[in-house]
Design a protein around this motif. Structure first.
Motif, short mmCIF file in Angstrom:
data_model
loop_
_atom_site.label_atom_id
_atom_site.label_comp_id
_atom_site.label_asym_id
_atom_site.label_seq_id
_atom_site.Cartn_x
_atom_site.Cartn_y
_atom_site.Cartn_z
N ARG A 293 0.84 -1.21 0.00
CA ARG A 293 0.00 0.00 0.00
C ARG A 293 0.87 1.26 0.00
O ARG A 293 0.56 2.25 -0.68
N VAL A 294 1.95 1.22 0.79
CA VAL A 294 2.87 2.36 0.81
C VAL A 294 3.44 2.59 -0.59
O VAL A 294 3.51 3.72 -1.07
N LEU A 295 3.84 1.53 -1.26
CA LEU A 295 4.40 1.65 -2.60
C LEU A 295 3.37 2.24 -3.56
O LEU A 295 3.71 3.10 -4.39
N CYS A 296 2.12 1.81 -3.46
CA CYS A 296 1.07 2.36 -4.32
C CYS A 296 0.79 3.83 -3.99
O CYS A 296 0.50 4.64 -4.88
N GLU A 297 0.88 4.15 -2.72
CA GLU A 297 0.67 5.55 -2.30
C GLU A 297 1.75 6.46 -2.85
O GLU A 297 1.47 7.58 -3.29
N LEU A 298 2.99 5.95 -2.87
CA LEU A 298 4.10 6.77 -3.31
C LEU A 298 4.24 6.80 -4.83
O LEU A 298 4.71 7.79 -5.40
N LEU A 299 3.84 5.72 -5.50
CA LEU A 299 3.88 5.65 -6.97
C LEU A 299 2.52 5.17 -7.47
O LEU A 299 2.37 4.04 -7.92
N PRO A 300 1.51 6.01 -7.38
CA PRO A 300 0.12 5.58 -7.62
C PRO A 300 -0.21 5.25 -9.07
O PRO A 300 -1.26 4.66 -9.33
N ASN A 301 0.62 5.64 -10.01
CA ASN A 301 0.30 5.42 -11.42
C ASN A 301 0.97 4.20 -12.02
O ASN A 301 0.84 3.95 -13.22
N ASP A 302 1.69 3.44 -11.21
CA ASP A 302 2.38 2.26 -11.71
C ASP A 302 1.44 1.06 -11.67
O ASP A 302 0.98 0.63 -10.61
N ALA A 303 1.15 0.50 -12.85
CA ALA A 303 0.17 -0.58 -12.95
C ALA A 303 0.62 -1.84 -12.21
O ALA A 303 -0.19 -2.52 -11.57
N GLU A 304 1.92 -2.16 -12.27
CA GLU A 304 2.40 -3.36 -11.60
C GLU A 304 2.35 -3.23 -10.09
O GLU A 304 2.15 -4.22 -9.38
N ASN A 305 2.52 -2.02 -9.57
CA ASN A 305 2.36 -1.81 -8.13
C ASN A 305 0.93 -2.10 -7.69
O ASN A 305 0.68 -2.76 -6.68
N LEU A 306 -0.03 -1.57 -8.47
CA LEU A 306 -1.45 -1.82 -8.18
C LEU A 306 -1.75 -3.31 -8.26
O LEU A 306 -2.48 -3.86 -7.43
N ALA A 307 -1.17 -3.97 -9.27
CA ALA A 307 -1.41 -5.40 -9.45
C ALA A 307 -0.83 -6.21 -8.32
O ALA A 307 -1.43 -7.20 -7.87
N LEU A 308 0.36 -5.82 -7.85
CA LEU A 308 0.96 -6.53 -6.72
C LEU A 308 0.07 -6.44 -5.49
O LEU A 308 -0.19 -7.46 -4.82
N LEU A 309 -0.42 -5.25 -5.18
CA LEU A 309 -1.32 -5.10 -4.03
C LEU A 309 -2.57 -5.93 -4.22
O LEU A 309 -3.04 -6.61 -3.29
N ALA A 310 -3.12 -5.92 -5.43
CA ALA A 310 -4.31 -6.73 -5.72
C ALA A 310 -4.03 -8.21 -5.50
O ALA A 310 -4.83 -8.93 -4.88
N LEU A 311 -2.89 -8.67 -5.99
CA LEU A 311 -2.52 -10.07 -5.86
C LEU A 311 -2.42 -10.49 -4.40
O LEU A 311 -2.94 -11.54 -3.99
N LEU A 312 -1.77 -9.65 -3.59
CA LEU A 312 -1.61 -9.98 -2.17
C LEU A 312 -2.97 -10.00 -1.46
O LEU A 312 -3.24 -10.89 -0.65
N LEU A 313 -3.82 -9.04 -1.77
CA LEU A 313 -5.14 -8.99 -1.14
C LEU A 313 -5.99 -10.21 -1.51
O LEU A 313 -6.66 -10.79 -0.66
N LEU A 314 -5.95 -10.59 -2.79
CA LEU A 314 -6.76 -11.72 -3.23
C LEU A 314 -6.27 -13.03 -2.64
O LEU A 314 -7.07 -13.88 -2.23
N HIS A 315 -4.96 -13.21 -2.58
CA HIS A 315 -4.43 -14.40 -1.92
C HIS A 315 -4.79 -14.40 -0.43
O HIS A 315 -5.24 -15.42 0.11
#
Length: 413
Positions: free
Chosen positions: A221-243
């Motif tokens: 979440r911190v990484l997404c907050e700091l670099l909010p436009n990076d698609a792979e960052n968003l995907a990583l957070l999504a992946l962790l949440l879904l798992h």
């Protein structure tokens, strides 16, 4: 110390440790000095707030107190006159403001710290340990316990990693734009590694270490907050949440429960909803990367209300695309399993046999467990038993060992 004061100190350490520490590292130029100053400031807070007079912004109070600790330390080291002047200048320029303003307007240095901790010149073990120690705020004992290593070993690992940063002159900075994409890869890899160790513990008596899973999600979440436009960052957070949404369903009465057999009513629907929304956002940004594909696969599992509704053909197609980006034996293994369940057992088994010929996965218990499962579905009992026994020889986690033993007993009877 009052309960209110104790709770405030603990909350600052949990929620703001990374931001405070990263600022102190930038100012002092030293991991050790920054950590010492913050610990002293936290100790001072336990004394100053004991009467219940908790400041309106505890994090700002800690930051300011730690600044002063750094200045005091610099004064004691007369050979560091230049650094002392720099510290004094920064503090004096913020002294006129309220503590809340000081904290709000300090630059957020966490992104610098993330890239420093995950610099490719550092060992993967060092990257993980330093990330958890600085950005996560975990103690050396907590990290050692999580990764099942002796505390002195983990402490030495941290010392060596910090020394490497100093001796190699690793810059405390965000990489320039032309290097950002390649340098983000090890950052994401470290966060995913932390999560995976929590999701399926390598060894020990517990399958899941929820604290590591949650810490990886928080850092993502911190990484997404700091670099909010990076698609792979968003995907990583999504992946962790879904798992992680399946965590409560993966163990029942201390026994492992496969995805196919899980009680899906126990899945965390709020995490799934957030994860699915993040997958949509990530896929719209393109180009599609490996975490976007993995998150899309996890989304297909999350979308299935019942095991029979899982779109294994689509999952197999996504793994085929992932193989282009990550041509590894593990991805090939997952692709073969998806083909077996979505296209045909014989086709998937043939792919597993071909994969086994390379012997790259001969010591990887999940390869043998996957073969055993498909062989069992094909009614090839003796071969399935042999594969399960082969898997059991390589697994260290006690919960997984017991799961494989039950599968063997079921086939033997």
């Amino acid at each position: 110390m009052t309960d209110q004061a104790r709770a405030a100190v603990e909350r600052v350490f949990k929620d703001d440790c990374g931001r405070i520490l990263s600022t102190l590292i930038r100012i002092s130029g030293s991991f050790d000095q920054a950590e010492e100053a913050m610990q002293e400031a936290l100790a001072a807070a336990t004394v100053s707030w004991k009467a219940g007079a908790v400041p309106s912004n505890p994090a700002a109070w800690i930051t300011t107190a730690a600044h002063r600790k750094l200045i005091d330390a610099a004064r004691r080291r007369r050979t560091h006159r230049d650094r002392e002047d720099s510290l004094a200048y920064e503090l004096e320029n913020s002294a006129a403001a309220e503590p809340e303003d000081v904290f709000v307007h300090l630059p957020d240095d966490r992104l610098r710290l993330i890239f420093t901790c995950c610099h490719p010149a550092l060992s993967p073990e060092g990257q993980v340990a330093l990330t958890l120690r600085t950005l996560g705020g975990l103690t050396t004992a907590e990290i050692a316990k999580a990764f099942l290593v002796p505390e002195p070993t983990l402490a030495q690992r941290l010392v060596r990693t910090k020394r490497k940063i100093q001796e190699a002159g690793i810059p405390y900075e965000v990489p320039p734009s032309h290097q950002l994409a390649e340098r983000l890869a090890p950052v994401r890899a470290v966060l995913y590694l932390i999560f995976n160790e929590g999701y399926v513990a390598t060894a020990g008596e517990s399958l899941v270490r929820a604290d590591l899973c949650l810490e990886a999600i928080r850092l993502a979440r911190v990484l997404c907050e700091l670099l909010p436009n990076d698609a792979e960052n968003l995907a990583l957070l999504a992946l962790l949440l879904l798992h992680d949404s399946r965590r409560e369903a993966r163990v029942r009465d201390s026994m492992l429960v496969t995805l196919e057999e899980q009680d899906r009513a126990l899945w965390n629907r709020s995490q799934i909803a957030e994860g699915l929304a993040l997958v949509d956002r990530a896929l719209m940004r393109g180009p599609v990367g490996s975490y976007q594909l993995q998150a899309a696969i996890a989304a297909l599992h999350a979308d299935a209300a019942r095991p029979a509704e899982t779109d294994w053909r689509q999952i197999a197609a996504l793994y085929e695309r992932l193989l282009v980006l990550q041509p590894t034996a593990v991805v090939a293994l997952n692709h073969a399993v998806a083909v077996a369940l979505g296209v045909g057992l014989e086709q998937g088994m043939a792919m597993l046999d071909t994969l086994g010929e390379s012997r790259e996965l001969q010591n990887y218990y999940l390869f043998h467990a996957a073969r055993a499962d498909i062989l069992s579905r094909l009614k090839r009992r003796d071969e399935a038993l042999a594969a399960y026994r082969r898997a059991l020889a390589f697994v260290q986690n006690q919960v997984e060992r017991e799961f494989l033993a039950r599968r063997i007993a079921r086939l033997e009877n």
